[in-house]
Design a protein around this motif. Structure first.
Motif, PDB file in Angstrom:
ATOM      1  N   ASN A   6       0.807  -1.239   0.360  1.00 22.08           N
ATOM      2  CA  ASN A   6      -0.089   0.002   0.111  1.00 22.08           C
ATOM      3  C   ASN A   6       0.921   0.856   0.075  1.00 22.08           C
ATOM      4  O   ASN A   6       2.103   1.015   0.619  1.00 22.08           O
ATOM      5  CB  ASN A   6      -0.971   0.456   1.078  1.00 22.08           C
ATOM      6  N   VAL A   7       0.637   2.245  -0.616  1.00 22.39           N
ATOM      7  CA  VAL A   7       1.213   3.633  -0.731  1.00 22.39           C
ATOM      8  C   VAL A   7       1.376   3.972   1.106  1.00 22.39           C
ATOM      9  O   VAL A   7       2.268   4.302   1.032  1.00 22.39           O
ATOM     10  CB  VAL A   7       0.169   5.294  -0.835  1.00 22.39           C
ATOM     11  N   SER A   8       0.081   3.863   1.567  1.00 25.86           N
ATOM     12  CA  SER A   8       0.931   4.116   3.167  1.00 25.86           C
ATOM     13  C   SER A   8      -0.995   4.003   3.767  1.00 25.86           C
ATOM     14  O   SER A   8      -1.855   3.574   3.450  1.00 25.86           O
ATOM     15  CB  SER A   8       0.263   6.242   3.270  1.00 25.86           C
ATOM     16  N   ILE A  65       3.967  -7.983   2.913  1.00 20.84           N
ATOM     17  CA  ILE A  65       2.901  -7.101   3.273  1.00 20.84           C
ATOM     18  C   ILE A  65       3.846  -5.559   3.845  1.00 20.84           C
ATOM     19  O   ILE A  65       4.826  -5.466   4.946  1.00 20.84           O
ATOM     20  CB  ILE A  65       2.070  -6.897   4.916  1.00 20.84           C
ATOM     21  N   ASN A  66       3.362  -4.411   2.913  1.00 15.83           N
ATOM     22  CA  ASN A  66       4.293  -3.307   2.922  1.00 15.83           C
ATOM     23  C   ASN A  66       3.611  -2.553   2.858  1.00 15.83           C
ATOM     24  O   ASN A  66       3.513  -1.818   1.643  1.00 15.83           O
ATOM     25  CB  ASN A  66       5.480  -3.837   2.256  1.00 15.83           C
ATOM     26  N   VAL A  67       2.424  -1.799   4.399  1.00 15.27           N
ATOM     27  CA  VAL A  67       1.707  -1.259   3.312  1.00 15.27           C
ATOM     28  C   VAL A  67       1.696   0.559   4.137  1.00 15.27           C
ATOM     29  O   VAL A  67       0.976   1.308   4.024  1.00 15.27           O
ATOM     30  CB  VAL A  67       0.845  -0.886   5.230  1.00 15.27           C
ATOM     31  N   GLY A  76       4.654   3.945   0.004  1.00 20.54           N
ATOM     32  CA  GLY A  76       5.469   4.671  -0.820  1.00 20.54           C
ATOM     33  C   GLY A  76       4.984   5.146  -2.218  1.00 20.54           C
ATOM     34  O   GLY A  76       4.771   6.571  -2.340  1.00 20.54           O
ATOM     35  N   PHE A  77       4.504   4.454  -2.685  1.00 17.09           N
ATOM     36  CA  PHE A  77       4.949   4.493  -4.529  1.00 17.09           C
ATOM     37  C   PHE A  77       3.805   3.989  -5.222  1.00 17.09           C
ATOM     38  O   PHE A  77       3.338   4.493  -6.483  1.00 17.09           O
ATOM     39  CB  PHE A  77       6.277   4.234  -4.853  1.00 17.09           C
ATOM     40  N   GLY A  78       2.863   3.592  -4.377  1.00 15.66           N
ATOM     41  CA  GLY A  78       1.602   2.276  -5.382  1.00 15.66           C
ATOM     42  C   GLY A  78       1.174   1.462  -4.530  1.00 15.66           C
ATOM     43  O   GLY A  78       1.824   0.820  -3.476  1.00 15.66           O
ATOM     44  N   THR A 120       1.856   2.842 -15.360  1.00 16.29           N
ATOM     45  CA  THR A 120       1.527   3.524 -13.889  1.00 16.29           C
ATOM     46  C   THR A 120       1.269   2.321 -13.164  1.00 16.29           C
ATOM     47  O   THR A 120       1.532   0.870 -13.510  1.00 16.29           O
ATOM     48  CB  THR A 120      -0.226   3.939 -14.411  1.00 16.29           C
ATOM     49  N   ILE A 121       1.623   2.725 -11.908  1.00 20.67           N
ATOM     50  CA  ILE A 121       1.272   1.590 -10.932  1.00 20.67           C
ATOM     51  C   ILE A 121      -0.580   2.615 -10.168  1.00 20.67           C
ATOM     52  O   ILE A 121      -0.643   3.865  -9.527  1.00 20.67           O
ATOM     53  CB  ILE A 121       2.219   1.727  -9.911  1.00 20.67           C
ATOM     54  N   ALA A 122      -1.038   1.368  -9.716  1.00 23.55           N
ATOM     55  CA  ALA A 122      -2.363   1.961  -9.080  1.00 23.55           C
ATOM     56  C   ALA A 122      -2.733   2.431  -7.707  1.00 23.55           C
ATOM     57  O   ALA A 122      -1.509   2.133  -6.948  1.00 23.55           O
ATOM     58  CB  ALA A 122      -3.890   0.970  -9.233  1.00 23.55           C
ATOM     59  N   GLN A 123      -3.073   3.013  -7.307  1.00 20.77           N
ATOM     60  CA  GLN A 123      -2.810   4.055  -5.875  1.00 20.77           C
ATOM     61  C   GLN A 123      -3.674   3.985  -4.821  1.00 20.77           C
ATOM     62  O   GLN A 123      -3.779   4.440  -3.318  1.00 20.77           O
ATOM     63  CB  GLN A 123      -3.132   5.433  -6.221  1.00 20.77           C
ATOM     64  N   ASP A 124      -4.570   3.034  -5.266  1.00 19.35           N
ATOM     65  CA  ASP A 124      -5.212   1.923  -4.272  1.00 19.35           C
ATOM     66  C   ASP A 124      -5.906   0.932  -4.170  1.00 19.35           C
ATOM     67  O   ASP A 124      -5.871   0.560  -5.470  1.00 19.35           O
ATOM     68  CB  ASP A 124      -6.364   2.901  -3.231  1.00 19.35           C
TER      69      ASP A 124
END
Length: 342
Positions: free
Chosen positions: A163-165, A233-235, A238-240, A273-277
């Motif tokens: 996840n981005v954040s 799992i990396n929530v 920062g990038f997508g 492109t990378i989805a953001q959510d």
């Protein structure tokens, strides 16, 4: 049920109108065929009234029980916070209403078992749990490939979930209960095996992670068929938003989630492109899930992930959180599957 079992338009009460619930309201109103939003429910009376006012024939409620007892409500979609699910589900069962319930089924195995017992007392299935990845085109293609047997027996499954954040208040435990829970279900579905043990490895936290949050983590599953599964799992990457899976079989491998539907080449660079959510990445899966649930309900059927699937993931989550806190390998305490769910 007023019209759900006779092929008429399905009147749906949506309980919970936060981000996910509001998106489901939009989906039912604008995208799904054969259904309408008959009622919306939320503790925020002003918000739920605004939503209802924008949909013809929709009523606003702050009490789920009142909405489920209303005329024109044939089925229920539960998108409220997990701790509120048990009461809403039991009320829906009391009216014998079909339900699509967002994950988690309930916060833990004990309450999930109460839901299983209540549904079995009805004598027929009424509940589908919202594990929408089963409706994603790439995952369904991978499932179909594995079922052909062309690649042989699955030996390993590698998953990446980024996840981005994380939203405010997201804890280390929620990496397991709110994020890796999806890999728990998709592993069981893809491989047709139960997860029997969980191990959680924790590297040095990323500088992107909020203070006190152990992120990322590497989660390992063992399965009843002898496969080994890992989940990065990396929530707070920062990038997508990325969800990827690669299955390693006896005679080959298969991978999904690379997101290379469109690749550009311009000005000395290539890429996409990378989805953001998750809403963007799985929009089509949510649409497919909703349409499949509505279609099945109008036929008088229940398909898709069952209450048993919801219970199984709560048991795996419980083992995962123990492994996270205690270290080492934790076996999953899973009761035998009742014949009702075979």
């Amino acid at each position: 049920m007023a019209s759900g079992g006779t092929g008429g338009t399905l009147g749906v009460a949506v309980i919970g109108t936060g981000r996910m619930g509001a998106d489901h309201v939009r989906r039912l109103h604008e995208v799904t065929n054969g259904a309408r939003v008959a009622a919306v429910v939320d503790i925020d009376a002003e918000r739920v009234k605004r939503i209802a006012d924008g949909i013809e024939g929709c009523s606003a409620y702050t009490d789920p029980a009142a909405a489920m007892a209303a005329d024109g409500v044939d089925a229920v979609l539960i998108a409220s916070p997990g701790p509120a699910h048990e009461a809403a589900l039991l009320t829906a069962f009391g009216h014998d209403l079909p339900v699509l319930c967002e994950k988690p089924l309930t916060p833990g195995p004990a309450s999930a078992l109460r839901i299983l017992e209540a549904e079995q007392r009805l004598g027929h299935r009424r509940l589908q749990v919202g594990f929408m990845r089963r409706y994603d085109a790439e995952y369904t293609q991978l499932k179909s490939l594995l079922e052909t047997g062309r690649l042989g027996r699955p030996l390993m499954l590698h998953n990446r979930h980024r996840n981005v954040s994380a939203p405010p208040g997201f804890t280390s435990e929620m990496l397991i209960s709110d994020s890796v829970v999806h890999e728990m279900d998709i592993t069981r579905w893809l491989l047709g095996q139960e997860i029997t043990a969980v191990t959680v490895l924790k590297p040095t936290p990323s500088g992107n992670a909020p203070q006190g949050v152990q992120d990322p983590q590497l989660v390992l599953f063992e399965t009843s068929g002898g496969a080994i599964v890992d989940v990065e799992i990396n929530v707070n990457c920062g990038f997508g938003y990325q969800v990827q899976a690669e299955v390693v079989c006896e005679r080959g491998t298969a991978r999904i989630g690379d997101g290379h539907a469109l690749v550009t080449n311009t000005a000395g660079h290539w890429g996409g492109t990378i989805a953001q959510d998750f809403v963007e990445r799985f929009e089509d899966a949510y649409d497919r899930q909703m349409q499949a649930w509505v279609d099945a309900t109008r036929r008088g059927e229940v398909t898709g992930p069952s209450a048993w699937d919801g219970y199984a993931t709560t048991a795996i989550v419980e083992a995962g959180i123990r492994a996270q806190k205690e270290g080492g390998r934790i076996e999953v305490d899973l009761l035998p599957r009742p014949p009702f769910y075979n």
